[in-house]
Every structure is written in structure tokens, then in C-alpha cells.
Scaffold this active site. Structure first.
Site, PDB file in Angstrom:
ATOM      1  N   SER A  13       0.846  -1.198   0.000  1.00  0.00           N
ATOM      2  CA  SER A  13       0.000   0.000   0.000  1.00  0.00           C
ATOM      3  C   SER A  13       0.885   1.253   0.000  1.00  0.00           C
ATOM      4  O   SER A  13       2.112   1.150   0.030  1.00  0.00           O
ATOM      5  CB  SER A  13      -0.933  -0.019   1.207  1.00  0.00           C
ATOM      6  OG  SER A  13      -0.165  -0.066   2.376  1.00  0.00           O
ATOM      7  N   GLU A 142     -11.042   4.051  -8.532  1.00  0.00           N
ATOM      8  CA  GLU A 142      -9.862   3.593  -7.791  1.00  0.00           C
ATOM      9  C   GLU A 142     -10.294   2.534  -6.780  1.00  0.00           C
ATOM     10  O   GLU A 142     -11.225   2.759  -6.001  1.00  0.00           O
ATOM     11  CB  GLU A 142      -9.215   4.787  -7.071  1.00  0.00           C
ATOM     12  CG  GLU A 142      -7.996   4.372  -6.267  1.00  0.00           C
ATOM     13  CD  GLU A 142      -7.450   5.479  -5.374  1.00  0.00           C
ATOM     14  OE1 GLU A 142      -7.840   6.660  -5.532  1.00  0.00           O
ATOM     15  OE2 GLU A 142      -6.642   5.147  -4.480  1.00  0.00           O
ATOM     16  N   LYS A 190      10.526  -8.366 -10.132  1.00  0.00           N
ATOM     17  CA  LYS A 190       9.780  -9.570  -9.747  1.00  0.00           C
ATOM     18  C   LYS A 190       8.479  -9.266  -8.997  1.00  0.00           C
ATOM     19  O   LYS A 190       7.436  -9.856  -9.310  1.00  0.00           O
ATOM     20  CB  LYS A 190      10.685 -10.492  -8.915  1.00  0.00           C
ATOM     21  CG  LYS A 190      10.112 -11.882  -8.684  1.00  0.00           C
ATOM     22  CD  LYS A 190      10.167 -12.763  -9.928  1.00  0.00           C
ATOM     23  CE  LYS A 190      11.534 -13.401 -10.078  1.00  0.00           C
ATOM     24  NZ  LYS A 190      11.679 -14.089 -11.373  1.00  0.00           N
ATOM     25  N   PRO A 191       8.492  -8.350  -8.002  1.00  0.00           N
ATOM     26  CA  PRO A 191       7.218  -8.075  -7.319  1.00  0.00           C
ATOM     27  C   PRO A 191       6.133  -7.611  -8.293  1.00  0.00           C
ATOM     28  O   PRO A 191       4.963  -7.961  -8.141  1.00  0.00           O
ATOM     29  CB  PRO A 191       7.569  -6.954  -6.325  1.00  0.00           C
ATOM     30  CG  PRO A 191       9.041  -7.079  -6.103  1.00  0.00           C
ATOM     31  CD  PRO A 191       9.614  -7.579  -7.408  1.00  0.00           C
ATOM     32  N   CYS A 382     -12.372  25.097  12.934  1.00  0.00           N
ATOM     33  CA  CYS A 382     -13.326  24.264  13.668  1.00  0.00           C
ATOM     34  C   CYS A 382     -12.929  24.180  15.146  1.00  0.00           C
ATOM     35  O   CYS A 382     -13.141  25.129  15.877  1.00  0.00           O
ATOM     36  CB  CYS A 382     -13.443  22.899  12.989  1.00  0.00           C
ATOM     37  SG  CYS A 382     -15.026  22.128  13.316  1.00  0.00           S
ATOM     38  N   LEU A 383     -12.279  23.100  15.583  1.00  0.00           N
ATOM     39  CA  LEU A 383     -11.812  23.062  16.967  1.00  0.00           C
ATOM     40  C   LEU A 383     -10.919  24.270  17.244  1.00  0.00           C
ATOM     41  O   LEU A 383     -10.957  24.845  18.339  1.00  0.00           O
ATOM     42  CB  LEU A 383     -11.038  21.756  17.218  1.00  0.00           C
ATOM     43  CG  LEU A 383     -10.407  21.633  18.604  1.00  0.00           C
ATOM     44  CD1 LEU A 383     -11.473  21.561  19.684  1.00  0.00           C
ATOM     45  CD2 LEU A 383      -9.502  20.406  18.679  1.00  0.00           C
ATOM     46  N   GLY A 384     -10.121  24.671  16.249  1.00  0.00           N
ATOM     47  CA  GLY A 384      -9.204  25.803  16.417  1.00  0.00           C
ATOM     48  C   GLY A 384      -9.935  27.103  16.694  1.00  0.00           C
ATOM     49  O   GLY A 384      -9.414  27.992  17.373  1.00  0.00           O
ATOM     50  N   HIS A 508     -14.621  24.217   7.444  1.00  0.00           N
ATOM     51  CA  HIS A 508     -13.328  23.667   7.002  1.00  0.00           C
ATOM     52  C   HIS A 508     -12.975  24.152   5.595  1.00  0.00           C
ATOM     53  O   HIS A 508     -13.282  23.478   4.603  1.00  0.00           O
ATOM     54  CB  HIS A 508     -13.393  22.135   6.989  1.00  0.00           C
ATOM     55  CG  HIS A 508     -13.424  21.535   8.347  1.00  0.00           C
ATOM     56  ND1 HIS A 508     -12.281  21.185   9.035  1.00  0.00           N
ATOM     57  CD2 HIS A 508     -14.460  21.236   9.158  1.00  0.00           C
ATOM     58  CE1 HIS A 508     -12.616  20.688  10.220  1.00  0.00           C
ATOM     59  NE2 HIS A 508     -13.934  20.718  10.325  1.00  0.00           N
ATOM     60  N   GLU A 510     -10.212  24.103   4.145  1.00  0.00           N
ATOM     61  CA  GLU A 510      -9.139  23.319   3.508  1.00  0.00           C
ATOM     62  C   GLU A 510      -9.657  22.358   2.436  1.00  0.00           C
ATOM     63  O   GLU A 510      -8.930  22.000   1.511  1.00  0.00           O
ATOM     64  CB  GLU A 510      -8.326  22.541   4.559  1.00  0.00           C
ATOM     65  CG  GLU A 510      -9.040  21.398   5.277  1.00  0.00           C
ATOM     66  CD  GLU A 510      -9.795  21.823   6.529  1.00  0.00           C
ATOM     67  OE1 GLU A 510     -10.204  23.006   6.602  1.00  0.00           O
ATOM     68  OE2 GLU A 510      -9.995  20.982   7.427  1.00  0.00           O
TER      69      GLU A 510
HETATM   70  N1  GLN Z   1     -14.738  18.503  18.383  1.00  0.00           N
HETATM   71  C1  GLN Z   1     -15.316  19.700  17.903  1.00  0.00           C
HETATM   72  C2  GLN Z   1     -16.795  19.557  17.601  1.00  0.00           C
HETATM   73  O1  GLN Z   1     -17.278  18.465  17.476  1.00  0.00           O
HETATM   74  C3  GLN Z   1     -14.578  20.212  16.671  1.00  0.00           C
HETATM   75  C4  GLN Z   1     -14.762  19.349  15.474  1.00  0.00           C
HETATM   76  C5  GLN Z   1     -13.766  19.661  14.396  1.00  0.00           C
HETATM   77  O2  GLN Z   1     -12.767  20.338  14.615  1.00  0.00           O
HETATM   78  N2  GLN Z   1     -13.971  19.140  13.214  1.00  0.00           N
HETATM   79  O3  GLN Z   1     -17.491  20.528  17.470  1.00  0.00           O
END
Ligand code: GLN
Length: 537
Positions: A13, A142, A190-191, A382-384, A508, A510
Site C-alpha cells: 500500500s 480507484e 519480480k514483485p 473548527c476546533l481551532g 473547514h 481546507e
Molecule cells: N470537536 C469539535 C466539535 O465536534 C470540533 C470538530 C472539528 O474540529 N472538526 O465541534
């Protein structure tokens, strides 16, 4: 009629199957074809949502709120294939659907079996993606795992049937293998020979081989592989180690004429190839000047895949800002015991990504407080963002026990708490606030400056929220609420006042970043960190 390309892997993998499949998608799009990407994951989980990032890397979220494999992130970065729940097929989903139908009596008394019932379900799901849009030319499927794995057998069998039913020109098998180097620098085929034999035992003759090797394979080695595998010598390609970026892989394949061979085998008339966006991206890569050090403070630092889209988005932002982004991975637990966060002292910006669970939370709060007090650019995702709110409660408002109820249910100051609709949730699969929704940015905010449009559509994946009970006190103490949901009920973004760039979002960004178009907030965050680094802090 749709064409299908099945991408499988052998030997081991982590050969970069996702990047290879995505690069092939990018090349075919460059030839003007309309491409759809599908990932088959042989694991029994219904989706990746309940899996630890240590198990399977990050969970990639689609607009429609599916929690999928991180390879969908690769597809999103390399191609413009629409991606939704339908593009991620797991063994869990397939069995779930078949067992439901069996319980409903829909198999009319027949014995329900892997062949044809499970394989039919897999084929139906792949065909459903092909039929979503009548203009779809090619579906690249895939198949996760490695040939020889017990779990992937039904998927390979479904591929075999589809190849047989579609006819040679309409379905191809692309097989990715490893060419290891042994002492003395000799490359071993060979692999690869064994791996192709394993495919043949499944009834599939690969049409193209992509060999992952340290260097470009020479003609003699390619001929040798071809001789042992029944693959044409001109259909043996090398995915060699690039010392630039994975985004060079489409160009690496193009230079070997991989797309031409695919088009020829599929009987598609050769069209003009447009690789301009990829060449432009490589030019930007080569002309970056200087370096920005971004400290990522999280809890899954050992595993790069755990924050894959965040790291990729930082790289994209670096391309746009003309700098190399150095990732400084900081385990937040390590910050908890110290008053002098050595690892933070030399970074130009701090990013706290999404996450779940108690471990390392106090270290993240420390990083947030430090960035706030030292004027270091900070980006909370989010958590940040929730961490910024807890820090504000504890260290600006002086509520020592301020917390999220995810971490402390007895806090007298639960500044982050469970969404109303989440209170009674006991089933943890797919029940968070998930997927695309609208955020409305306030005037005069960095958020609005980044997007240039107050209507922002990004994806969510969380259960907890800024607690509205504290909105008044928080804002009176200066915390800026930069965006809300359209109905004004949920806080979507907070910003620090009088700070070069301190911003947290509940969504998010990203997931939508591309090498050819960085996510706006990543771009502005890296620009702020770059400017701070250049000004000598
Ligand atoms: N744990 C936090 C919540 O559930 C943040 C989730 C996250 O960062 N995706 O709200």
C-alpha cells in the site's frame, strides 16, 4: 457510452494510487474529457467518519455531508470531478444495502451471495455515478487496498465483470506496482510480475502499468516487465520520485505519453492537450522566494495524512504568496507543561486544525493565547476556533473554568457547547453538523476581505458551537463575531481585535483548496505570516 478505468494497486500500500488516479483524471480533463472519480474502499465501515485519523488519515467531507476517504481530497485537488456521497463506495455501504434489500424480501427467496448480489450492488453504484450526467465521458474507479487482500476481492470481481461486459475499448485496467531497489542500486521487477499474476488470477489483464520506482525505468526494464506481464512495452510507465511536488505527477505522466496511450486504447480520437494550469503551477513553485514557518498545533502530528487537506492548502497558499511554507508540526500535549513554548518562538504563524477529544486541548489554548498576546498570525479551524473562544473566556474574561462541554461538562462557563439538535444523539455515524452550508460575513472583517463576497459556502463537520449565551460578554470584551449563519443563530467566525491576523472559522476551508486556486483564508493567513516574518516580527 461511458468509458471506465479501474485503478488498482499491488505489492504494497501507500504507492500513491490516489495521486496516480487523480493525475490520470487531470490529464484526461486536459484533453477535454468530462471525468468522474470514484473511490472503492474495501473496509467494513460504512464511511470514514467513525474512524480515528490514526487509522485512515483525515476524513474528507463533501458538499452533501458525506464523510469519505482522503483520496476524494486528491480528486478534488487534481480534477474538477463533482464529488458527493455517491463517489465513495465502501464494503460497509454495499453490504448494508444488500442486507436491507434481503430483509425487505427483494431477492424473492433467492440465496443472497457475493456473486452476483454484492458485485451487482457495487456495479450499480459505479454506473449510478456514470449516469448522473449524460455528458460524462470517463469514470475513473480507484480500488483501495492491494490485490491479494481478502476485502478487495468483490471490488476486483465487479471490475472484471464490467471490463468483460463493456468490451475492451470501453474499460481499462491500470495497475500500480512497486519496483524496489536492492543493494547495489539494482531495480527489481519480480514483485511487479507477481502482482500482475495476482490480477490475472482475478481474471483481469492490466492494460497499463504504472511502476513506482526511485528513478525513471529504462527501456530494457520496461521491455522485461512487458514480456512477463502481457502488457505492451509502451504501456509501462514510471511514477518516479519527484523532488518537487506531487502536483508535478500529471506532467511526469504526460511526458511519458500516458494519456495518449489511454486515449488510443479507449479508441478516443486524440485531442489537443491543455496542461497550461499545471505548467503555470510549476512555474509558481519554482519562483517561490523565502520561507514561512507555520506551526500546526494539533494532536495527530506523527501522521501526515491526519491533516492532509490542511497541509495541502498551506502549500497551495505558499504558491499563491510566493513563499515556501515550512510545516512545523507541534504536538499540543507537549505545550501543556511549559510556560515557555519553545517550539512556538520561531514560527511566523500558528494554525490549530480540527479535532476531537480532550487530549492536548490545554496546549492548544496556550498556543492561542500566545499567538494573541505576541501578535503572531493565528488561524483556527473548527476546533481551532472553539479554542480561541475558550482562551478568550479564560484569559481575557478571567473565567478560569471556561471550557467546551466536549471537555468539561461541569464548567460554570460552557462557552462552547453542544448544538441543540445534538443533545440526544447516541448514534455517532454521520450525525454531526455536516456538509455545505451558508455563512454570512460581517462588513469590515478579515473574513469578508478574504472571500470578497459576504455569502460564503463552506463545509462543516462538528457537534459543538460557540455558546450564544456568552455572545454579549465575549463581544463586549472585544472579541469580534465576523460571521453568522443566515438566520443569525450560529456563530461561524471570530476574529481578534487589534491583531495582525487572528481568525477562527467553524467550517473547514481546507477541503476546497486547489494547487491552482488556494483557499482564500489560507492565502491571507500565509500572507500575514510571511509579512510578519519579513518584518522581523
Ligand atoms: N470537536 C469539535 C466539535 O465536534 C470540533 C470538530 C472539528 O474540529 N472538526 O465541534
Amino acid at each position: 457510452m461511458n468509458k471506465f478505468i479501474f485503478v488498482s494497486g499491488g505489492v504494497c500500500s501507500s504507492l500513491g494510487k490516489g495521486v496516480a488516479a487523480s493525475s490520470l483524471g487531470a490529464l484526461l480533463e486536459g484533453r477535454g474529457l468530462n471525468v468522474r472519480m470514484v473511490k472503492c474502499d474495501p473496509y467494513i465501515n460504512v464511511d470514514a467518519g467513525t474512524m480515528s485519523p490514526y487509522q485512515h488519515g483525515e476524513v474528507y467531507v463533501t458538499d452533501d455531508g458525506a464523510e469519505t476517504d482522503l483520496d476524494l481530497g486528491n480528486y478534488a485537488r487534481f480534477t474538477s470531478s463533482p464529488l458527493s456521497r455517491a463517489n465513495s463506495i465502501t464494503t460497509g455501504q454495499v453490504y448494508d444495502a444488500v442486507i436491507r434489500k434481503e430483509r425487505e424480501g427483494r431477492y424473492l427467496g433467492r440465496c443472497v451471495q457475493v456473486i452476483p448480489h454484492i458485485t451487482d450492488e457495487i456495479k450499480a453504484r459505479i454506473l449510478a455515478v456514470a449516469r448522473e450526467d449524460p455528458d460524462t465521458d470517463v469514470v475513473i474507479v480507484e480500488i483501495g487496498g492491494t490485490v491479494g487482500d481478502i476485502e478487495s476481492i468483490p471490488f476486483l470481481e465487479a471490475a472484471r465483470q464490467m471490463i468483460h461486459e463493456s468490451g475492451k475499448a470501453n474499460a481499462l485496467s491500470v495497475h500500480l506496482t512497486l519496483i524496489p531497489e536492492v543493494a547495489g542500486g539494482e531495480l527489481k521487477t519480480k514483485p511487479t510480475q507477481h502482482s500482475v499474476k495476482a490480477m490475472q488470477e482475478m481474471g483481469i489483464q492490466p492494460d497499463l502499468l504504472i511502476c513506482r520506482a526511485p528513478v525513471m525505468l529504462d527501456e530494457a526494464t520496461r521491455r522485461k516487465i512487458a514480456l512477463f506481464t502481457n502488457v505492451d512495452p509502451d504501456a509501462v510507465f514510471t511514477s518516479y520520485e519527484v523532488d518537487t511536488t506531487i502536483y508535478e505527477i500529471p506532467v511526469v505522466f504526460f511526458d511519458q505519453k500516458l494519456d495518449q496511450v489511454v486515449l488510443k486504447k479507449m479508441g478516443v480520437e486524440s485531442r489537443h492537450a491543455n496542461l497550461k494550469p499545471w505548467y503555470a503551477m510549476m512555474d509558481r513553485f519554482a519562483s517561490r522566494k523565502g520561507r514561512v514557518r507555520i506551526g500546526i498545533v494539533g494532536k495527530y502530528m506523527e501522521l501526515h495524512d491526519a491533516y492532509k487537506s490542511v497541509y495541502e492548502a498551506l502549500f497551495h497558499a505558499g504558491l499563491e504568496c510566493g513563499v515556501e511554507v515550512e510545516l512545523v508540526k507541534i504536538d499540543s500535549s507537549g505545550l501543556e507543561e511549559t510556560d515557555r513554548p519553545e517550539s512556538l518562538l520561531t514560527v511566523d504563524g500558528v494554525l490549530v486544525p480540527g479535532g476531537f477529544g480532550q487530549r492536548g486541548i490545554n496546549g492548544m489554548i496556550k498556543a492561542s493565547a500566545w499567538a494573541r498576546q505576541t501578535g503572531t498570525p493565528y488561524f483556527g479551524i473548527c476546533l481551532g476556533m472553539q479554542i480561541m473562544v475558550v482562551d478568550w473566556g479564560r484569559n481575557v474574561l478571567g473565567w478560569e473554568d471556561a471550557d467546551s462541554t466536549e471537555f468539561n461538562q461541569n464548567s460554570k462557563h460552557p462557552v462552547v457547547s453542544l448544538l441543540e439538535e445534538q443533545v440526544d444523539v447516541t448514534n455517532y455515524g454521520g450525525t454531526m453538523r455536516l456538509g455545505k452550508s451558508e455563512t454570512v460575513a460581517e462588513p469590515g472583517t478579515r473574513l469578508l476581505a478574504a472571500y470578497g463576497n459576504k455569502h460564503i459556502f463552506e463545509r462543516h463537520r462538528h457537534r459543538y458551537e460557540f455558546s450564544n449565551k456568552y455572545r454579549k460578554e465575549m463581544t463586549e470584551a472585544g472579541l469580534k463575531i465576523a460571521a453568522m449563519t443566515p438566520d443569525g443563530s450560529l456563530v461561524e467566525c471570530v476574529e481578534w481585535p487589534d491583531h495582525p491576523w487572528g481568525l477562527g472559522v467553524q467550517f473547514h476551508p481546507e477541503f476546497k483548496s486547489k494547487p491552482t486556486a488556494a483557499a482564500p483564508l489560507f492565502r491571507d493567513f500565509v500572507a500575514a505570516a510571511r509579512d510578519r516574518g519579513r518584518s522581523g516580527k
